[in-house]
Design an enzyme around this catalytic site. Sequence first.
Site, PDB file in Angstrom:
ATOM      1  N   LYS A   2       0.841  -1.206   0.000  1.00 49.27           N
ATOM      2  CA  LYS A   2       0.000   0.000   0.000  1.00 49.27           C
ATOM      3  C   LYS A   2       0.870   1.247   0.000  1.00 49.27           C
ATOM      4  O   LYS A   2       2.053   1.217   0.353  1.00 49.27           O
ATOM      5  CB  LYS A   2      -0.929   0.010   1.220  1.00 49.27           C
ATOM      6  CG  LYS A   2      -0.179   0.049   2.575  1.00 49.27           C
ATOM      7  CD  LYS A   2       0.170   1.411   3.087  1.00 49.27           C
ATOM      8  CE  LYS A   2       1.582   1.548   3.509  1.00 49.27           C
ATOM      9  NZ  LYS A   2       2.156   1.366   4.708  1.00 49.27           N
ATOM     10  N   GLY A  59      10.446  -3.571   4.720  1.00 48.33           N
ATOM     11  CA  GLY A  59      10.817  -2.531   5.684  1.00 48.33           C
ATOM     12  C   GLY A  59      11.076  -1.187   5.040  1.00 48.33           C
ATOM     13  O   GLY A  59      11.982  -0.466   5.442  1.00 48.33           O
ATOM     14  N   ALA A  60      10.284  -0.809   4.032  1.00 49.47           N
ATOM     15  CA  ALA A  60      10.523   0.459   3.322  1.00 49.47           C
ATOM     16  C   ALA A  60       9.297   1.357   3.308  1.00 49.47           C
ATOM     17  O   ALA A  60       9.258   2.336   2.579  1.00 49.47           O
ATOM     18  CB  ALA A  60      11.006   0.184   1.907  1.00 49.47           C
ATOM     19  N   SER A  83       4.907  -5.746   5.584  1.00 51.99           N
ATOM     20  CA  SER A  83       4.497  -6.577   6.733  1.00 51.99           C
ATOM     21  C   SER A  83       3.013  -6.920   6.627  1.00 51.99           C
ATOM     22  O   SER A  83       2.614  -8.053   6.913  1.00 51.99           O
ATOM     23  CB  SER A  83       4.790  -5.863   8.052  1.00 51.99           C
ATOM     24  OG  SER A  83       4.083  -4.649   8.136  1.00 51.99           O
ATOM     25  N   GLU A 106      -0.070  -8.555  11.984  1.00 54.69           N
ATOM     26  CA  GLU A 106       0.552  -7.219  12.007  1.00 54.69           C
ATOM     27  C   GLU A 106       0.913  -6.815  13.434  1.00 54.69           C
ATOM     28  O   GLU A 106       1.951  -6.197  13.674  1.00 54.69           O
ATOM     29  CB  GLU A 106      -0.415  -6.175  11.417  1.00 54.69           C
ATOM     30  CG  GLU A 106      -0.271  -5.929   9.929  1.00 54.69           C
ATOM     31  CD  GLU A 106       0.897  -4.996   9.587  1.00 54.69           C
ATOM     32  OE1 GLU A 106       2.051  -5.486   9.500  1.00 54.69           O
ATOM     33  OE2 GLU A 106       0.662  -3.800   9.378  1.00 54.69           O
ATOM     34  N   ASP A 130      -2.885  -0.704   7.043  1.00 57.70           N
ATOM     35  CA  ASP A 130      -2.123  -1.446   6.029  1.00 57.70           C
ATOM     36  C   ASP A 130      -2.792  -2.774   5.679  1.00 57.70           C
ATOM     37  O   ASP A 130      -2.965  -3.103   4.501  1.00 57.70           O
ATOM     38  CB  ASP A 130      -0.692  -1.710   6.525  1.00 57.70           C
ATOM     39  CG  ASP A 130       0.156  -0.457   6.565  1.00 57.70           C
ATOM     40  OD1 ASP A 130      -0.399   0.638   6.414  1.00 57.70           O
ATOM     41  OD2 ASP A 130       1.384  -0.573   6.755  1.00 57.70           O
TER      42      ASP A 130
END
Length: 399
Positions: free
Chosen positions: A11, A136-137, A142, A183, A194
Amino acid sequence: MPSYFTSSPGKVILFGEHAVVYGKVATAGSLGLRSYALIQTREDKKIEVNLPDVQLARSWNINDVPRQARWEGYPYPPQSMNAELLDQLTKFVDLGSQTNRSQAAIALLYLHSFLTTDETVAQGYDFVVRSNLPVGAGLGSSASYSVCVATALLQLNGYLSAGMGLDVAAQRDLVNQWAFQAEKVIHGNPSGIDNTVSTLGGAVMFKKGEKIEPLPGFQSLRFLLTNTRVPRETQVQVANVRKLHDKFPTVVNPMLDAINEISNSCKTIFSQDGLDRTQLLSRFGELVDVNHGLLSALGVSHPSLEKVREISSKLGLKSKLTGAGGGGCALTLIRDDVTSETVAVVKQLLEAEGFQCMETSVGGPGAGILTLTHPTTIAEFLAHDKAYFEATQNWVYFV
Ligand SMILES: Nc1ncnc2c1ncn2[C@@H]1O[C@H](COP(=O)(O)OP(=O)(O)O)[C@@H](O)[C@H]1O
Ligand SMILES: C[C@@](O)(CCOP(=O)(O)O)CC(=O)O
Ligand SMILES: [Mg+2]
């Protein structure tokens, strides 16, 4: 031997990251970049897990993994997280300080503990995930992973079958609620935006605990996403904002309220009659600027993200961090009047800094399942190139 692919998108948060954790409105859409999972039963009572994006390949005897007795609210997840189970699983996976791997494994086994049926325990299963999203950006890897895990375990264990009597909306809700649990294992205190976008797809306005509102018109916007490649963890960034909030609530709360009004203003400009496209894009760009300023004041920018803003603003473009910040990705609005030459120059300048630029569609489908007619092997699944899954037909989405 039941065998399924599951898939779900990442997303992009346009407005409202961090504030959404405090119950404010945020605006987000699903990305064309997706994660793909394979789940299929085995015959040796083992769970074989392969997560190449976090370099994890492990196998466990299925009977060694703790299981939960039937809980209140079944088949929806219990209201609160089971801390004792989390502790037990952390010891069980024993992956020490390699937090990215251990969180991914614990999230899977946490859902497994609740959802696995006796029938599956008598067999065991393979579980493999690969993603086209950077991990992780800030693009919700995740959540995309969590939705793939939830969909796969629910499907394998029969919760999404006709026999359960759930309509499509209820199935989607079940997937989303279990993905939210995963999550929580990975993030600690996620807002739920997310996993909701990853499950539903499309473009939405999201506020915790309230009905999701679609945001029409958003699909027509073009963005350049820039991954600064500066690693960061969402959990850490969210905890840093929490510390600032708790230290200076009277300072931070009005900033969160202001961010809330950015999402509301975004909705207004999309629904305002008499606003032409040029005006709309210009106002949208101003909101991008203001939102970044507020996020920066909350302490979640990074020199690399400021660099993206500096470079893009030299060419008249507006950028902001997206996701948790502290590194990771920025989004840049590409107005209709921006030429392809300008986009090429911006990309070149950003790439010269070592950043990675991506143009991807926004607002596509959410979580999907594909029932395989022939079982596949883990090696075959891993060998497919990225385009294979996108080109594959017959995905069933929760719409
Ligand atoms: N493809 C994947 N395979 C396994 N785990 C993943 C994958 N993508 C994400 N994760 C999990 O999510 C974590 C990254 O989450 P997070 O810090 O929230 O970043 P992001 O902004 O990408 O969501 C990883 O450390 C890992 O535990
Ligand atoms: C910062 C936050 O608003 C978004 C985090 O997104 P990501 O994990 O950085 O993709 C946290 C949340 O909403 O749970
Ligand atoms: Mg995340």
